[in-house]
Design an enzyme around this catalytic site. Structure first.
Site, mmCIF file in Angstrom:
data_model
loop_
_atom_site.group_PDB
_atom_site.id
_atom_site.type_symbol
_atom_site.label_atom_id
_atom_site.label_comp_id
_atom_site.label_asym_id
_atom_site.label_seq_id
_atom_site.Cartn_x
_atom_site.Cartn_y
_atom_site.Cartn_z
ATOM 1 N N CYS A 336 0.660 -1.339 0.146
ATOM 2 C CA CYS A 336 0.064 0.034 -0.066
ATOM 3 C C CYS A 336 0.842 1.184 0.192
ATOM 4 O O CYS A 336 0.512 2.332 -0.556
ATOM 5 C CB CYS A 336 -1.145 0.126 1.251
ATOM 6 S SG CYS A 336 -1.338 -1.454 1.907
ATOM 7 N N ARG A 365 6.005 -11.955 4.744
ATOM 8 C CA ARG A 365 5.123 -11.971 6.332
ATOM 9 C C ARG A 365 5.775 -12.979 7.189
ATOM 10 O O ARG A 365 6.077 -14.197 6.582
ATOM 11 C CB ARG A 365 3.865 -12.253 5.912
ATOM 12 C CG ARG A 365 3.149 -10.924 5.289
ATOM 13 C CD ARG A 365 1.669 -11.159 5.135
ATOM 14 N NE ARG A 365 1.204 -10.114 4.212
ATOM 15 C CZ ARG A 365 -0.060 -10.029 3.757
ATOM 16 N NH1 ARG A 365 -0.872 -10.940 4.080
ATOM 17 N NH2 ARG A 365 -0.484 -8.984 2.798
ATOM 18 N N GLN A 383 1.704 -10.849 -4.597
ATOM 19 C CA GLN A 383 0.066 -10.652 -4.697
ATOM 20 C C GLN A 383 -0.018 -10.007 -6.038
ATOM 21 O O GLN A 383 0.773 -8.952 -6.451
ATOM 22 C CB GLN A 383 -0.285 -9.932 -3.580
ATOM 23 C CG GLN A 383 -0.205 -10.463 -2.238
ATOM 24 C CD GLN A 383 -0.530 -9.253 -1.177
ATOM 25 O OE1 GLN A 383 -0.007 -8.040 -1.103
ATOM 26 N NE2 GLN A 383 -1.539 -9.757 -0.362
ATOM 27 N N ASP A 385 -1.794 -7.207 -6.603
ATOM 28 C CA ASP A 385 -2.362 -6.292 -5.600
ATOM 29 C C ASP A 385 -2.446 -5.170 -6.383
ATOM 30 O O ASP A 385 -2.058 -4.561 -7.446
ATOM 31 C CB ASP A 385 -1.194 -5.957 -4.499
ATOM 32 C CG ASP A 385 -1.902 -5.373 -3.193
ATOM 33 O OD1 ASP A 385 -3.138 -5.339 -3.361
ATOM 34 O OD2 ASP A 385 -0.980 -4.896 -2.456
ATOM 35 N N HIS A 387 -4.291 -0.782 -5.463
ATOM 36 C CA HIS A 387 -5.011 0.113 -4.567
ATOM 37 C C HIS A 387 -5.916 1.120 -5.572
ATOM 38 O O HIS A 387 -5.084 1.553 -6.443
ATOM 39 C CB HIS A 387 -3.965 0.860 -3.743
ATOM 40 C CG HIS A 387 -3.372 -0.127 -2.788
ATOM 41 N ND1 HIS A 387 -2.298 -0.658 -2.942
ATOM 42 C CD2 HIS A 387 -3.830 -0.465 -1.432
ATOM 43 C CE1 HIS A 387 -2.019 -1.518 -2.322
ATOM 44 N NE2 HIS A 387 -3.014 -1.461 -1.289
ATOM 45 N N LYS A 466 -13.633 -5.913 4.985
ATOM 46 C CA LYS A 466 -13.142 -6.635 3.633
ATOM 47 C C LYS A 466 -14.285 -7.737 3.259
ATOM 48 O O LYS A 466 -14.924 -8.137 4.038
ATOM 49 C CB LYS A 466 -11.894 -7.194 3.745
ATOM 50 C CG LYS A 466 -11.811 -8.243 4.719
ATOM 51 C CD LYS A 466 -10.391 -9.039 4.788
ATOM 52 C CE LYS A 466 -10.284 -10.143 5.960
ATOM 53 N NZ LYS A 466 -9.199 -10.845 5.694
ATOM 54 N N HIS A 512 -8.200 -1.530 -1.262
ATOM 55 C CA HIS A 512 -7.098 -2.572 -1.480
ATOM 56 C C HIS A 512 -7.730 -3.876 -1.907
ATOM 57 O O HIS A 512 -8.644 -4.287 -1.407
ATOM 58 C CB HIS A 512 -6.484 -3.038 0.066
ATOM 59 C CG HIS A 512 -6.081 -1.841 0.676
ATOM 60 N ND1 HIS A 512 -4.707 -1.318 1.273
ATOM 61 C CD2 HIS A 512 -6.823 -0.831 1.661
ATOM 62 C CE1 HIS A 512 -4.770 -0.560 2.027
ATOM 63 N NE2 HIS A 512 -5.808 0.138 2.436
#
Ligand SMILES: [Zn+2]
Ligand SMILES: [Zn+2]
Length: 644
Positions: A336, A365, A383, A385, A387, A466, A512
């Protein structure tokens, strides 16, 4: 004597003049169907043994052996039977706990040696005898002190510890035959009700999950209401084993893991990397089509920035930190922050919104070593990913856009899915108002699209609620992949703004979202979903040229290079081996097409394709085969394979 009123839910009440009426008596008086299939009763909302006296006015409901609750009681009772069998067979063993779990039960034992798979048949046989005897489960209550004394006398130290930790005045014990266990219940009336069970495996487990306590031996089993259901379940287990990505991955030369490298780190081999590359190209195409912009942030960001975002406060235990030039840095667990800095790099007007930043972002992680598993739980992953930073009034449309994106992608892979909304967790940032606004936005978008969903209380991310997408694979198993998170807090913390129509600064909202989630995990799911037999557009090797004799090699090589140049992912097997052997090996590698090249093919300048399921296609020219492959490539949205 006082009258008692009993009834079934929505049924007429019955007045009874008896004091010692059991739940079973009551259900029979109320004429419930199939009394022989009863395992327990619900009395005024509480599930209890059939033998329990009801002693008061009661509304009752039957609990049948084939219901969800009934199966749980059956399985937990089977765990007691297993513990009894183990105690009889292995003197000196200490029993601990034995709950029902999803699809079965387990019991943890402390014995002088760990149990082994080859102990299971003996234990099963003993359980069979106990079931044959049809021993009743009987309940009695006693004071905690009496129970402690009782278990001390029988050297069951773990039970003594459990009772002390319970801190209750009274506890209940259940006995069948010679075996007594500390238990809240309820239980089936007698062991004879266990009609179908199987012990499945053994594993080590720490007492109370604490690695500083004793290592126990856990035996897993399952039980069903009837043998047919058990058989179906065992078949599903076998099928899951056949599809196990941890086995198939190395067998198909996709990936490996190495103790020398570290736990939870994946090494991609050529075929696995090709599969990953195809998926990543697919992702990029699908995102660009939907007006996303590709971006990329660094792996290391200053710890100061993680403090500002709230990650340090709320997510630190999952992060890795390092020091460079006396400055502390955190390895990104999420993508992010850089995306927000890109947004903030210039002044945005309402006309610039929404901005959709997409990154195939690699994150680290820290997951506990105990939960790491193949590709499904790893410590480093990438990911898909993105935004989306938009005006609050655009949120609804953007969330719907993501929901449709998920729908399109999952249809390509033939996945059904369920949707769940996760709400505010205990550890979180932001105001109640923002949380409500964000949660409402997610729910409203699903309602607008007519999509049913479930609610998971308290399971949201620390910065916002989410939507979780749970895929259902070919075996009906559920997998968490896509998520859509709605966030008003990070834009606030990073002071993101846009200039609205009236010239005023306003705060944008942020979504996200990931579509397939971690590529590693998604590939693990795909391997199991397809049992390694990927559709042609996704297969790392789409075709294999197989020559019949050495005479056919020159033409085989010609076909190989022609198709490879046309971007078919193709290999050749020109060894001087029997064709049957080459076919079998290519089939084991689950390659979609084998192209047989023998004398007839050489003469006619063609190939005979054979599908991995054994189906033979007619002899065709390499151009015709290329056309066929190009058609199948279109499923993954890739129409660019050149035709010669
Ligand atoms: Zn029990
Ligand atoms: Zn994010």
């Amino acid at each position: 004597m006082q009258n008692m009123s009993i009834s079934l839910k929505d049924g007429p009440a019955l007045e009874i003049e008896r004091e010692s009426l059991t739940a079973l008596d009551a259900l029979k008086l109320l004429n419930v169907k199939r009394p022989e299939r009863l395992v327990a009763a619900e009395v005024n909302g509480e599930i209890c043994d059939l033998s329990r006296p009801i002693g008061q006015n009661a509304q009752l409901a039957p609990v049948y052996v084939d219901s969800e609750k009934g199966l749980e009681i059956l399985r937990h009772s089977a765990a007691h039977v297993m513990a009894m069998a183990v105690r009889e067979l292995f003197p000196g063993v200490k029993v601990t706990i034995g709950p029902a779990i999803e699809d079965g039960f387990y019991y943890d034992f402390d014995y002088e040696r760990p149990f082994r798979e080859d102990d299971l048949p003996r234990i099963e046989e003993k359980m069979g005898e106990i079931i044959e005897e049809d021993l009743a489960f009987s309940r009695r209550e006693m004071s905690a002190q009496e129970a402690v004394d009782w278990f001390k006398r029988h050297s069951e130290d773990y039970k003594v510890e459990l009772i002390r930790d319970l801190g209750a005045e009274k506890v209940s014990l259940y006995t069948q035959g010679s075996f007594t266990d500390l238990c809240r219940g309820p239980h089936i009336p007698s062991t004879g009700l266990i009609k179908a069970f199987r012990l499945l495996k053994v594993a080590g487990a720490y007492w109370r999950g604490d690695e500083n306590r004793a290592m126990l031996s856990r035996i897993y089993g399952t039980a069903f209401a009837d043998p047919k259901r058990l058989k179906e379940y065992l078949h599903r287990l076998e099928e899951a084993q056949r599809r196990n990505h941890v086995k198939l991955g190395p067998q198909l030369e996709l990936f490996s893991t190495h103790e020398e490298i570290g736990a939870g780190m994946i090494v991609w081999h050529p075929k696995g990397m090709m599969l990953r590359h195809i998926l990543e190209e697919f992702e990029i195409r699908e995102h660009l089509k939907r007006d996303y912009e590709m971006v990329k942030g660094p792996e290391l960001l200053k710890t100061e920035l993680w403090k500002k975002s709230g990650h340090f406060e709320n997510y630190r235990e999952n992060m890795y930190f390092t020091t460079i030039d006396e400055q502390s840095y955190g390895i990104k667990p999420m993508n992010c922050l850089a995306h927000m800095l890109i947004y903030r790099s210039k002044i945005r007007s309402y006309r610039d919104l929404p901005r959709r930043y997409f990154e195939l972002g690699t994150v680290h992680r820290h997951e506990r070593s105990g939960v790491l598993h193949g590709l499904l739980r790893v410590r480093e992953f990438t990911q898909d990913d993105a935004h989306i930073i938009c005006m609050p009034e655009q949120l609804n449309g953007e969330i719907k856009g993501v929901l449709n994106f998920v729908k399109d992608v999952m249809a390509i892979f033939n996945f059904d899915y369920d949707l769940e909304v996760s709400t505010r967790p205990e550890k979180s940032i932001g105001s109640d108002e923002d949380w409500k606004m964000a949660t409402d936005a997610l729910m409203r978008a699903m309602e607008d699209e007519g999509l049913p969903y479930e609610i998971n209380e308290g399971d949201g991310a620390f910065y916002g609620p989410k939507i979780d997408v749970k895929l259902k694979d070919a075996l009906g198993r559920k997998w968490q992949c896509a998520t859509i998170q709605c966030d008003f807090t990070l834009p606030e913390k990073f002071d993101l703004f846009y200039i609205d129509k009236d010239g005023q600064k306003r705060r944008p909202a942020m979504i996200h979202r990931v579509i397939v989630g971690a590529i590693e995990r998604f590939i693990g799911v795909l391997i199991e979903h397809y049992a390694g037999a990927f559709p042609t557009w996704l297969a790392p090797v789409q075709a294999m040229v197989l020559t019949v004799t050495d005479r056919n090699i020159p033409f085989g090589e010609q076909v190989l290079s022609e198709l490879r140049e046309a971007e078919v992912r193709i290999e050749g097997d020109f060894r001087n081996e029997k064709l049957g052997l080459k076919v079998r090996e290519a089939q084991l590698q689950k390659i979609p097409y084998m192209l047989i090249v023998g004398d007839k093919e050489c003469e006619k300048g063609g190939v005979t394709p054979r599908k991995r399921d054994g189906q033979n296609l007619p002899l065709m020219s390499p151009e015709e085969f290329l056309h066929l492959i190009s058609e199948e490539n279109k499923i993954g949205g890739n129409g660019h394979s050149k035709e010669t």
